[in-house]
Design an enzyme around this catalytic site. Structure first.
Site, PDB file in Angstrom:
ATOM      1  N   CYS A   1       0.897  -1.153   0.000  1.00  0.00           N
ATOM      2  CA  CYS A   1       0.000   0.000   0.000  1.00  0.00           C
ATOM      3  C   CYS A   1       0.933   1.199   0.000  1.00  0.00           C
ATOM      4  O   CYS A   1       1.806   1.303  -0.852  1.00  0.00           O
ATOM      5  CB  CYS A   1      -0.949  -0.041   1.193  1.00  0.00           C
ATOM      6  SG  CYS A   1      -0.193  -0.500   2.772  1.00  0.00           S
TER       7      CYS A   1
ATOM      8  N   GLY B   1       2.953  -0.172   3.870  1.00  0.00           N
ATOM      9  CA  GLY B   1       3.039  -1.633   3.989  1.00  0.00           C
ATOM     10  C   GLY B   1       2.757  -2.165   5.377  1.00  0.00           C
ATOM     11  O   GLY B   1       3.190  -3.258   5.728  1.00  0.00           O
TER      12      GLY B   1
END
Length: 578
Positions: free
Chosen positions: A349, A352
């Protein structure tokens, strides 16, 4: 002197290390029974209320659950019960207490509650460090990284264990033991770390024993507005791809495309196809921590204290909570499906540690039946959430008074909700029951155990959490019978693909609406209750049978009957599950 005035706390067993701080006559403004007169007891761990009038009401609230304490009304407020305290909780409920108006009667209780609910804001310790609880089991031994990687079949000719992070020098939010491509040198890892947000390089989460595909987790690449490239990072992703001969490496970026693009402005970004030619990038459209926080807030508004009957479905839809659950689950399904078909994947993302943890752990739960056992689920949480640095302290705000902190977000709750949805769709696939999930969430907030404290492993280590606090798993494993699903049947190789469509998802009523007395009566399903009774009955009969066989065999010891059946032969007929 205060303690001399306190009456014994009859109804509640105090924990070792728990101490009484204050008692007070008070009125609990119960949203279900109007006003209830009673007494409130505050310890260094909990707020306990017991009625003194005829309405039987008790409250037992760990102080860690409290997110906000406010004064309600003032000395001149008119109206009955308009002067007191309003307490906002992290577990989907709020509490209101009224006091007598004369003589600043709430000052002492407000100050004490404020101090003990938010110890870190007052230079005090969290209760987990004061607790003196002792258990036979040591839950800190549940997860041992090397043992878990060995169970997966690692290290191998393609993957090696590295201790480059043993002093948290490569990445201060990663664990000390990491698994990386066999061909990547320590110098390669250092170079890749410079190009990944917070130095969270791609490392192995799970290895598929048969097809050798892997799930890797990391943070976003530091591409920035100018579209920077990093040859080491590109080569490193290629090594991951080549390890099992995957033709195209799939990179799952958990974010919506627009957010990933916007992240370039702050130096982040995503893997562009010109730089990463052997990779395919898929955006999973899962929103950020702020969106999830607002969504849960809306959900709380419609379930507490009263459930709005009239427009229930449209109200529920307007919270978007189940829609977010759907997106997280469907992202994890895509990850699991890709790995199951033999292709390796990378998941990230922004940093993380939020959406990434949701996706990797749910995909692993779908792919690997070990994580669906009571012990395995504990390992999964310890590994993917705790050791890999989901920021529990920031997201939950343990012992911290800043209730409006923008870092708070129900990411872990959302994951547990996804797990619950899976247990509903596959009622025989999980060894643990719903009660385990609720206990985990209750102690996510309670601060009674050290398991969910701090943001990462290095912080836990420097605060000596494993030595100075008790693990939640010591408590859970001291009586596992409470958490066992009677319908469980173990199937080692089955991959679970839940249906992530809105028609198949439901609101977890027994968690979100459990404070409503109308719901409380329906906690355990009658089917489960009956099944447990039948299992108990079966055990009784088996015991009786064994006793009869024993007394039989004592009669038969003298006469050696060649065809006397062994106890086992008798029992087999009874092993049919009801």
């Amino acid at each position: 002197i205060e303690s001399l005035k306190m009456e014994p706390l009859a109804d509640v067993a105090m924990l070792p290390g728990e101490e009484r701080v204050i008692d007070k006559d008070i009125i609990y403004i119960c949203p279900f029974n109007a006003a209830v007169k009673g007494k409130v007891f505050i310890t260094n761990y909990r707020l306990y209320f017991k009625n003194t009038d005829s309405t039987p009401v008790t409250l037992d609230v760990p102080l860690g659950v409290i997110s906000r304490v406010e004064k309600m009304g003032g000395a001149s407020s008119r109206g009955e019960n308009s002067y007191g305290l309003e307490i906002t909780c992290k577990d989907m409920r709020n509490l209101r207490f009224a006091l007598k108006q004369e003589g600043h009667s709430r000052r002492d209780i407000f100050e004490i509650l404020f101090k003990y609910a938010f110890p870190l804001s007052h230079g005090m310790q969290l209760f987990a460090f004061l607790s003196q609880e002792k258990y036979e089991e040591n839950g800190w031994n549940v997860y041992e990284a090397m043992g878990e990687y060995r169970r997966q079949g690692l290290p191998s000719s393609e993957w090696r264990v590295t201790f480059i992070n043993k002093n948290y020098e490569l990445c201060d939010t990663y664990p000390t033991i990491l698994v990386v491509p066999y061909k990547a040198t320590e110098e390669d890892l250092r170079r890749v770390a410079t190009f990944r947000s917070r130095c969270r390089i791609p490392v192995l989460s799970w290895f598929h024993k048969e097809n050798h595909a892997v799930i890797m987790r990391c943070s976003q690449p530091l591409v920035g507005m100018s579209g920077k490239r990093n040859k080491d990072d590109e080569r490193y992703l290629d090594l991951i791809r080549e390890a099992n001969g995957t033709t195209k490496l799939t990179i799952y970026d958990a974010r919506p495309n627009v957010n990933a693009v916007a992240n370039k402005a702050t130096g982040g970004g995503y893997e562009g196809d010109d730089a990463y030619q052997n990779a395919e990038l898929v955006f999973l459209d899962i929103h950020n921590i702020h969106v999830m926080r607002e969504s849960l807030k809306k959900l709380k508004d419609i379930v507490y204290p009263n459930v709005e009957e009239s427009h229930w479905l449209s109200s529920l839809e307007s919270t978007h909570w189940l829609e977010h659950i759907k997106l997280v689950l469907s992202g994890a399904i895509q990850v699991a499906d890709k790995v199951s078909s033999g292709s390796s994947v990378v998941v990230h993302c922004s940093d993380g540690w939020d959406r990434t943890a949701q996706l990797t752990s749910l995909a692993m739960l779908m792919l690997d039946s070990f994580y669906r056992t009571l012990r395995g689920f504990q390992v999964l949480l310890e590994k993917e959430w705790i050791s890999f640095g989901h920021k529990f302290a920031s997201r939950i705000g343990h012992g911290d008074k800043n209730h409006a902190d923008q870092d708070r977000s129900p990411i872990f709750l959302q994951f547990i909700d996804c797990v619950w949805q899976m247990t509903k769709q596959f009622p025989t696939a999980f060894e643990f029951n719903e009660r385990l999930l609720v206990v985990i969430l209750d102690h996510l907030y309670s601060c009674r155990f050290g398991t969910f404290l701090y943001n990462c492993e290095s912080a836990r280590e420097s605060n000596n959490v494993r030595v100075k606090t008790v693990s939640l798993w010591s408590f859970v494993d001291s009586d596992t019978s409470l958490y066992i699903n009677p319908f469980y049947t173990s199937e080692s190789s089955r991959v679970l693909y839940p249906v992530a469509s809105m028609r198949h998802l439901e609101l977890w009523v027994t968690y979100y609406i459990r404070w409503n007395p109308r719901i409380q009566h329906q906690q355990q399903s009658p089917v489960e209750q009956r099944y447990k009774e039948l299992l108990a009955l079966r055990d009784q009969y088996l015991k009786k049978l064994e006793e009869l066989q024993l007394s039989d065999s004592t009669h038969l010891t003298n006469s050696s009957t060649p065809n006397a059946a062994t106890p086992n032969q008798h029992i087999t007929h009874l092993q049919t599950p009801f």
